[in-house]
Design a protein around this motif. Sequence first.
Motif, PDB file in Angstrom:
ATOM      1  N   ASN A 123       0.807  -1.224   0.000  1.00 20.71           N
ATOM      2  CA  ASN A 123       0.000   0.000   0.000  1.00 20.71           C
ATOM      3  C   ASN A 123       0.844   1.280   0.000  1.00 20.71           C
ATOM      4  O   ASN A 123       0.484   2.258  -0.642  1.00 20.71           O
ATOM      5  CB  ASN A 123      -0.999  -0.004   1.169  1.00 20.71           C
ATOM      6  CG  ASN A 123      -0.325  -0.252   2.510  1.00 20.71           C
ATOM      7  OD1 ASN A 123       0.591  -1.066   2.610  1.00 20.71           O
ATOM      8  ND2 ASN A 123      -0.755   0.441   3.535  1.00 20.71           N
ATOM      9  N   TYR A 124       1.996   1.276   0.691  1.00 19.45           N
ATOM     10  CA  TYR A 124       2.815   2.503   0.713  1.00 19.45           C
ATOM     11  C   TYR A 124       3.394   2.793  -0.678  1.00 19.45           C
ATOM     12  O   TYR A 124       3.521   3.941  -1.071  1.00 19.45           O
ATOM     13  CB  TYR A 124       3.969   2.409   1.721  1.00 19.45           C
ATOM     14  CG  TYR A 124       3.556   2.102   3.137  1.00 19.45           C
ATOM     15  CD1 TYR A 124       2.351   2.584   3.664  1.00 19.45           C
ATOM     16  CD2 TYR A 124       4.364   1.341   3.969  1.00 19.45           C
ATOM     17  CE1 TYR A 124       1.976   2.298   4.973  1.00 19.45           C
ATOM     18  CE2 TYR A 124       3.999   1.050   5.280  1.00 19.45           C
ATOM     19  CZ  TYR A 124       2.802   1.530   5.773  1.00 19.45           C
ATOM     20  OH  TYR A 124       2.442   1.238   7.063  1.00 19.45           O
ATOM     21  N   SER A 163       9.315   2.246   4.957  1.00 15.43           N
ATOM     22  CA  SER A 163       9.430   0.991   4.207  1.00 15.43           C
ATOM     23  C   SER A 163      10.609   1.068   3.233  1.00 15.43           C
ATOM     24  O   SER A 163      10.732   2.024   2.461  1.00 15.43           O
ATOM     25  CB  SER A 163       8.125   0.752   3.434  1.00 15.43           C
ATOM     26  OG  SER A 163       8.366  -0.017   2.273  1.00 15.43           O
ATOM     27  N   GLY A 165      11.263  -1.009   0.632  1.00 16.19           N
ATOM     28  CA  GLY A 165      10.822  -1.195  -0.753  1.00 16.19           C
ATOM     29  C   GLY A 165      10.087   0.026  -1.288  1.00 16.19           C
ATOM     30  O   GLY A 165      10.313   0.440  -2.435  1.00 16.19           O
ATOM     31  N   ASP A 313      16.418  -8.646   9.837  1.00 17.53           N
ATOM     32  CA  ASP A 313      16.989  -9.801   9.133  1.00 17.53           C
ATOM     33  C   ASP A 313      18.098 -10.494   9.929  1.00 17.53           C
ATOM     34  O   ASP A 313      18.517 -11.596   9.579  1.00 17.53           O
ATOM     35  CB  ASP A 313      17.530  -9.365   7.760  1.00 17.53           C
ATOM     36  CG  ASP A 313      16.398  -9.082   6.773  1.00 17.53           C
ATOM     37  OD1 ASP A 313      15.235  -9.390   7.090  1.00 17.53           O
ATOM     38  OD2 ASP A 313      16.679  -8.548   5.681  1.00 17.53           O
ATOM     39  N   VAL A 335       9.209  -5.147  13.135  1.00 19.37           N
ATOM     40  CA  VAL A 335       9.095  -4.889  11.693  1.00 19.37           C
ATOM     41  C   VAL A 335       8.077  -5.823  11.027  1.00 19.37           C
ATOM     42  O   VAL A 335       7.250  -5.382  10.223  1.00 19.37           O
ATOM     43  CB  VAL A 335      10.477  -5.001  11.005  1.00 19.37           C
ATOM     44  CG1 VAL A 335      10.359  -4.720   9.514  1.00 19.37           C
ATOM     45  CG2 VAL A 335      11.477  -4.045  11.651  1.00 19.37           C
TER      46      VAL A 335
HETATM   47  C1  UD1 Z   1      13.337  -5.211   2.663  1.00 18.72           C
HETATM   48  C2  UD1 Z   1      14.341  -6.332   2.576  1.00 18.72           C
HETATM   49  C3  UD1 Z   1      14.067  -7.367   3.667  1.00 18.72           C
HETATM   50  C4  UD1 Z   1      14.029  -6.695   5.050  1.00 18.72           C
HETATM   51  C5  UD1 Z   1      13.081  -5.505   5.026  1.00 18.72           C
HETATM   52  C6  UD1 Z   1      13.100  -4.709   6.324  1.00 18.72           C
HETATM   53  C7  UD1 Z   1      14.827  -6.454   0.209  1.00 18.72           C
HETATM   54  C8  UD1 Z   1      14.750  -7.224  -1.058  1.00 18.72           C
HETATM   55  N1  UD1 Z   1      14.228  -6.978   1.278  1.00 18.72           N
HETATM   56  O1  UD1 Z   1      12.045  -5.777   2.426  1.00 18.72           O
HETATM   57  O2  UD1 Z   1      15.110  -8.339   3.639  1.00 18.72           O
HETATM   58  O3  UD1 Z   1      13.563  -7.622   5.989  1.00 18.72           O
HETATM   59  O4  UD1 Z   1      13.410  -4.606   3.958  1.00 18.72           O
HETATM   60  O5  UD1 Z   1      14.380  -4.253   6.585  1.00 18.72           O
HETATM   61  O6  UD1 Z   1      15.473  -5.415   0.266  1.00 18.72           O
HETATM   62  N2  UD1 Z   1       4.825  -2.538   4.721  1.00 18.72           N
HETATM   63  C9  UD1 Z   1       3.493  -2.152   4.593  1.00 18.72           C
HETATM   64  N3  UD1 Z   1       3.122  -1.591   3.401  1.00 18.72           N
HETATM   65  C10 UD1 Z   1       3.982  -1.384   2.375  1.00 18.72           C
HETATM   66  C11 UD1 Z   1       5.323  -1.786   2.523  1.00 18.72           C
HETATM   67  C12 UD1 Z   1       5.723  -2.363   3.702  1.00 18.72           C
HETATM   68  O7  UD1 Z   1       2.692  -2.305   5.493  1.00 18.72           O
HETATM   69  O8  UD1 Z   1       3.569  -0.868   1.310  1.00 18.72           O
HETATM   70  C13 UD1 Z   1       5.273  -3.177   5.989  1.00 18.72           C
HETATM   71  C14 UD1 Z   1       5.718  -4.620   5.740  1.00 18.72           C
HETATM   72  O9  UD1 Z   1       4.624  -5.503   5.752  1.00 18.72           O
HETATM   73  C15 UD1 Z   1       6.675  -4.841   6.892  1.00 18.72           C
HETATM   74  C16 UD1 Z   1       7.302  -3.452   7.087  1.00 18.72           C
HETATM   75  O10 UD1 Z   1       6.436  -2.528   6.457  1.00 18.72           O
HETATM   76  O11 UD1 Z   1       5.967  -5.206   8.049  1.00 18.72           O
HETATM   77  C17 UD1 Z   1       8.687  -3.320   6.509  1.00 18.72           C
HETATM   78  O12 UD1 Z   1       8.655  -3.659   5.140  1.00 18.72           O
HETATM   79  P1  UD1 Z   1       9.682  -3.059   4.081  1.00 18.72           P
HETATM   80  O13 UD1 Z   1      10.650  -2.154   4.768  1.00 18.72           O
HETATM   81  O14 UD1 Z   1       8.911  -2.510   2.946  1.00 18.72           O
HETATM   82  O15 UD1 Z   1      10.447  -4.364   3.620  1.00 18.72           O
HETATM   83  P2  UD1 Z   1      10.796  -4.849   2.141  1.00 18.72           P
HETATM   84  O16 UD1 Z   1      11.217  -3.683   1.327  1.00 18.72           O
HETATM   85  O17 UD1 Z   1       9.704  -5.727   1.638  1.00 18.72           O
END
Ligand code: UD1
Length: 435
Positions: A123-124, A163, A165, A313, A335
């Motif tokens: 969603n973000y 986030s 990603g 991680d 997280v």
């Molecule tokens: C990246 C890393 C992963 C690491 C994570 C947190 C890569 C390929 N992977 O994953 O190894 O564990 O960062 O350091 O780089 N969230 C939302 N909505 C969103 C996006 C995220 O609710 O749109 C939540 C996720 O469900 C999670 C938290 O935010 O609980 C952190 O996610 P995020 O930082 O986005 O992790 P990734 O980028 O998927």
Amino acid sequence: MLIKQSPPLQGTVEVNGAKNAVLVIMTSLILTNGTSTLNNVPNNADVRLMISLLQLLGAHVTFNAEKKQLIVNTEPIGSYEIPPEIMNKIRASILVAGPLLARFGRARVAYPGGDLIGLRPINYHLEGFKKCGATILHNDPFVEATITSQKNSYNRIVLEYPSVGATENLLMFASLGTSETVIINAALEPEVLDLIDVLKKMGASIEILPVATIVIKGASKLNPVTHSIIPDRLEAGALLAAAAITGGHITISNARASDMDIFLEKLSMMGHAIQTPFTLGANTPDLGITIKATTNPIAVGVKTAPYPGFPTDLQPSFMALLCAATGTSVIEETVYENRMVHARELRKMGAQIAVDGAKATIHGVEELYGTDVIATDIRASCSLMLAGLIAQGQTRMTGLHHWQRGYDQLEEKLRALGANITIEEHSDQMINNAL
Ligand code: UD1
């Protein structure tokens, strides 16, 4: 993977390029039109999948695994669609959405599912694209983002959570074009900074301001790059943890201490002696970390958080260390909502861990026992390998594909340091029969 009780690890070792940096940097090449060269690229299953994904979009890719060099020509890319088959295999494929949207004004990607550690919504990412003027259409199993009119001249995006990603996707989207974009509450993980380095080399103007704000002034054309990927702090963490749990003494000659301050601090608090350029009095982040482990580690508490907090991680690996420490410790996972699955497997080995939601209370034990355990994600596989290094008898870990997704021959490096690890090769037929 078969792991037997191992002597204290000894020696000097190097880590590969960071998996989480190379995956996003590979997708960022979509923003350019030409041939880029990436060096220090690890040869793991996720990188190989990302190569297939770029090829599916039309890119020409050559990977010389021995030279750790990846050459990508993005000129022939003609598609902006990622089907569910690929999306399900590699969640990081969502990171093509920003570059495709910037290049074609359109991106059509299958919605990535959750996994065992959490729901992992996007969603973000989508809210951010919307703030930049994109229209989002949900058409199961696809999400389609389209820029219908001119790109906005100014975008201000406030992330509810930093986030990794979402920050990366928005950074890439904002780098191509003439808009100015501000991302507030951005993730600033070392891998995000490596991506920023690449985007700047391509020609984007990017500035990081206090507090956790990134300002991007896009360029109407981004140029191909040559770039060497930063060392993998998570692989470094795995090796340091392996030395710590066995009471060993190792040096990782190319690890960056400045990327892993809290992890090193926690190892020190357990009683392990850590030497870095900083502890030696240098004020520049030169490379090299040495650990001389104590044989009587003490319990410490850990709470995961976005960088520079304790990395989620490395939480599973740290849990393995705490299982064998003197005293009681608490790990809080902030997280991911479900990143405690490895605790169940560690318990099978004799660990005393009580899990309550996202909190684990660990009572250190004198001994762990080898048994059959199942790895459920990349970092859980590392945790179980670590416990296996000190467990009586033999630990047999299945779910090895998780290990292979994230690590490039890490078992070889551990073996060279003295670890008793072997990988049983099974033919596909044997695996099918077993299923
Ligand atoms: C990246 C890393 C992963 C690491 C994570 C947190 C890569 C390929 N992977 O994953 O190894 O564990 O960062 O350091 O780089 N969230 C939302 N909505 C969103 C996006 C995220 O609710 O749109 C939540 C996720 O469900 C999670 C938290 O935010 O609980 C952190 O996610 P995020 O930082 O986005 O992790 P990734 O980028 O998927």
